[in-house]
Design a protein around this motif. Structure first.
Motif, PDB file in Angstrom:
ATOM      1  N   ASP A 328       0.839  -1.190   0.000  1.00  0.00           N
ATOM      2  CA  ASP A 328       0.000   0.000   0.000  1.00  0.00           C
ATOM      3  C   ASP A 328       0.876   1.242   0.000  1.00  0.00           C
ATOM      4  O   ASP A 328       2.053   1.200   0.358  1.00  0.00           O
ATOM      5  N   LYS A 329       0.285   2.336  -0.406  1.00  0.00           N
ATOM      6  CA  LYS A 329       1.025   3.598  -0.356  1.00  0.00           C
ATOM      7  C   LYS A 329       1.285   3.990   1.088  1.00  0.00           C
ATOM      8  O   LYS A 329       0.667   3.467   2.022  1.00  0.00           O
ATOM      9  N   SER A 330       2.205   4.938   1.270  1.00  0.00           N
ATOM     10  CA  SER A 330       2.533   5.401   2.620  1.00  0.00           C
ATOM     11  C   SER A 330       1.316   6.054   3.269  1.00  0.00           C
ATOM     12  O   SER A 330       0.439   6.581   2.574  1.00  0.00           O
ATOM     13  N   PRO A 331       1.257   6.031   4.598  1.00  0.00           N
ATOM     14  CA  PRO A 331       0.128   6.690   5.272  1.00  0.00           C
ATOM     15  C   PRO A 331       0.162   8.193   5.039  1.00  0.00           C
ATOM     16  O   PRO A 331       1.208   8.773   4.740  1.00  0.00           O
ATOM     17  N   HIS A 332      -0.995   8.819   5.171  1.00  0.00           N
ATOM     18  CA  HIS A 332      -1.051  10.272   5.141  1.00  0.00           C
ATOM     19  C   HIS A 332      -0.552  10.802   6.492  1.00  0.00           C
ATOM     20  O   HIS A 332      -0.707  10.158   7.526  1.00  0.00           O
ATOM     21  N   PHE A 333      -0.004  11.995   6.440  1.00  0.00           N
ATOM     22  CA  PHE A 333       0.582  12.590   7.640  1.00  0.00           C
ATOM     23  C   PHE A 333       0.097  14.030   7.751  1.00  0.00           C
ATOM     24  O   PHE A 333       0.185  14.809   6.797  1.00  0.00           O
ATOM     25  N   HIS A 398     -11.398  15.657   0.010  1.00  0.00           N
ATOM     26  CA  HIS A 398     -11.141  15.256  -1.376  1.00  0.00           C
ATOM     27  C   HIS A 398      -9.997  14.255  -1.455  1.00  0.00           C
ATOM     28  O   HIS A 398     -10.067  13.254  -2.176  1.00  0.00           O
ATOM     29  N   LEU A 399      -8.928  14.528  -0.724  1.00  0.00           N
ATOM     30  CA  LEU A 399      -7.746  13.675  -0.792  1.00  0.00           C
ATOM     31  C   LEU A 399      -8.022  12.268  -0.272  1.00  0.00           C
ATOM     32  O   LEU A 399      -7.657  11.268  -0.898  1.00  0.00           O
ATOM     33  N   LEU A 400      -8.679  12.163   0.879  1.00  0.00           N
ATOM     34  CA  LEU A 400      -8.872  10.869   1.529  1.00  0.00           C
ATOM     35  C   LEU A 400      -9.899   9.997   0.811  1.00  0.00           C
ATOM     36  O   LEU A 400      -9.886   8.775   0.961  1.00  0.00           O
ATOM     37  N   THR A 401     -10.801  10.605   0.063  1.00  0.00           N
ATOM     38  CA  THR A 401     -11.796   9.829  -0.682  1.00  0.00           C
ATOM     39  C   THR A 401     -11.360   9.559  -2.107  1.00  0.00           C
ATOM     40  O   THR A 401     -12.055   8.872  -2.854  1.00  0.00           O
ATOM     41  N   GLY A 402     -10.205  10.108  -2.497  1.00  0.00           N
ATOM     42  CA  GLY A 402      -9.733   9.886  -3.863  1.00  0.00           C
ATOM     43  C   GLY A 402     -10.464  10.704  -4.899  1.00  0.00           C
ATOM     44  O   GLY A 402     -10.336  10.437  -6.100  1.00  0.00           O
TER      45      GLY A 402
END
Length: 424
Positions: A328-333, A398-402
């Motif tokens: 998976d991609k890196s976690p958001h920070f 927007h970012l977290l829902t793609g």
């Protein structure tokens, strides 16, 4: 061969889904898989598949050998739901090699073959004889997971909802506040049904932040997994707005809460079926069940404030999460409470360099705005819709829902903020 359902792969391996598309694959159901590998490369790929979070429910056994080894094994035991076979046999001899396995293979068992010959005549012959999938070496983990998913996940079924887990690198960094505001933003901006699950049973604050006095929904959900389905979950939810519901924690200390590692797995499965988006408010703790929740969530957000202890903890969390979720991609920070008066701080640049992740957002310290919202049981967007923090939560939604990556806009805004912080 026996009537083993077939779905032939007509794509070139180079067109198979990569790391970005891998995240779109659904978790696989509880199936049993036996893989027979002739080469070290294919064995390594299958081992990597077994470590992927989408295979968490799959019983995978990796065996050394090819078609003959499979035929010998299943001559005395029942065949699993899926058999994956690597073979280097020439196309003209492949069906003959498969004949002993066909004689002992259960009709409901699916078979995937990994071969070395890209031959359309071979595809057609395997189709007529009921092979479930044919992949041409070299194959990657994404291709194998996509092939299994195509066989066992119904493409016509309703898509599973996404789970977004928030956790703080340290207590008191505002992870819960950010989780609740992001959930509110997703529900209001997109008119999407969102469920907030407060997993901090002893000290959860979701009920306070939304000015609710709900029943102890989380306790009933976690301690009655045999009753848990969409109907039962709906009875436990408290409506916070038109599209936002809350599964509240009791926030009481009349008992202790000790959980097994998979205690929250039935709840997460039900949440995925119940709503398009579920936001998990995970307490700052490290044990079997929090580790399992973080490794299983579709999106992971780590919240930190700019001090040394947060930097150390966030670095440790990012490192372990990358091991738990290697595909998976890196976690958001998110860096929160930046610019608190008279507090020495670690710069956002140093934070980013240490974690090797650019912040998804940097939220300045604003005691008045966040204090007013907390004390009135309202979200930031409800308290002051024009506040910069409200815009930040909209961007995070927007970012977290793609819905959009917004990379250019986010970097431009971040660069200006970093410059302003340097001038302090």
């Amino acid at each position: 061969m026996n009537a083993i359902d077939y779905a032939i792969d007509s794509q070139d391996p180079a067109d198979a889904p990569g790391g970005e598309e891998l995240g779109a694959l659904r978790p696989l159901p509880r199936i049993s898989v036996h893989a027979f590998c002739e080469s070290d490369a294919s064995q390594a790929i299958m081992e990597a598949c077994g470590r992927d979070r989408r295979m968490a429910k799959v019983s995978l056994k990796i065996n050394r050998g090819g078609v003959a080894a499979a035929a010998n094994m299943f001559a005395s035991i029942a065949t699993p739901n899926l058999i994956i076979l690597e073979t280097s046999t020439e196309p003209r001899h492949l069906l003959q090699e498969l004949a002993p396995l066909a004689a002992v293979c259960d009709p409901s068992t699916k078979v995937v073959i990994i071969g070395r010959h890209n031959d359309i005549s071979l595809y057609r012959e395997l189709m007529r004889n009921g092979i479930s999938e044919y992949l041409v070496m070299p194959v990657g983990m994404a291709e194998i997971l996509a092939a299994i998913s195509a066989i066992f996940v119904d493409p016509d079924a309703e898509p599973l909802g996404r789970t977004i887990a928030f956790i703080g690198a340290k207590g008191g960094v505002g992870s819960s506040t950010l989780a609740h505001n992001c959930a509110y933003g997703i529900s209001s901006l997109f008119s999407t049904e969102v469920i907030i699950a407060d997993l901090d049973l002893a000290y959860g604050t979701a009920n306070i932040n939304f000015d609710q006095d709900p029943p102890q929904g989380m306790v009933e959900a976690v301690f009655s997994p045999e009753r848990l389905d969409e109907v039962f979950l709906d009875r436990l939810l408290t409506k916070c707005s038109d599209h936002l519901s809350l599964l509240a924690a009791p926030s009481m200390l009349d008992r202790t809460y000790d959980f097994q590692g998979d205690s929250f797995t039935p709840l997460m499965d039900t949440l995925q079926r119940a709503a398009p988006v579920s936001v998990l408010d995970v307490p700052h703790a490290w044990n079997d069940w929090t580790r399992q929740v973080l490794s299983s969530a579709d999106e992971l957000v780590i919240v930190a404030t700019p001090d040394l202890a947060n930097l150390r903890n966030a670095k440790n969390m990012v490192d372990i999460v990358r091991k738990l979720r290697p595909n998976d991609k890196s976690p958001h920070f998110i860096l929160n409470q930046v610019g608190m008066p008279k507090r020495p701080e670690v710069s956002p640049t140093d934070f980013s360099e240490s974690l090797e992740i650019e912040p998804a957002a940097i939220l300045p310290f604003d005691a008045v705005l966040f204090g007013q919202a907390a004390n009135s049981g309202r979200m930031i967007a409800e308290t002051d819709r024009k506040a910069p923090a409200a815009e930040t939560f909209a961007q995070l939604a927007h970012l977290l829902t793609g819905r959009t990556t917004a990379k250019r806009a986010k970097k431009a805004k971040l660069a200006g903020m970093l410059e302003a912080l340097r001038r302090r």
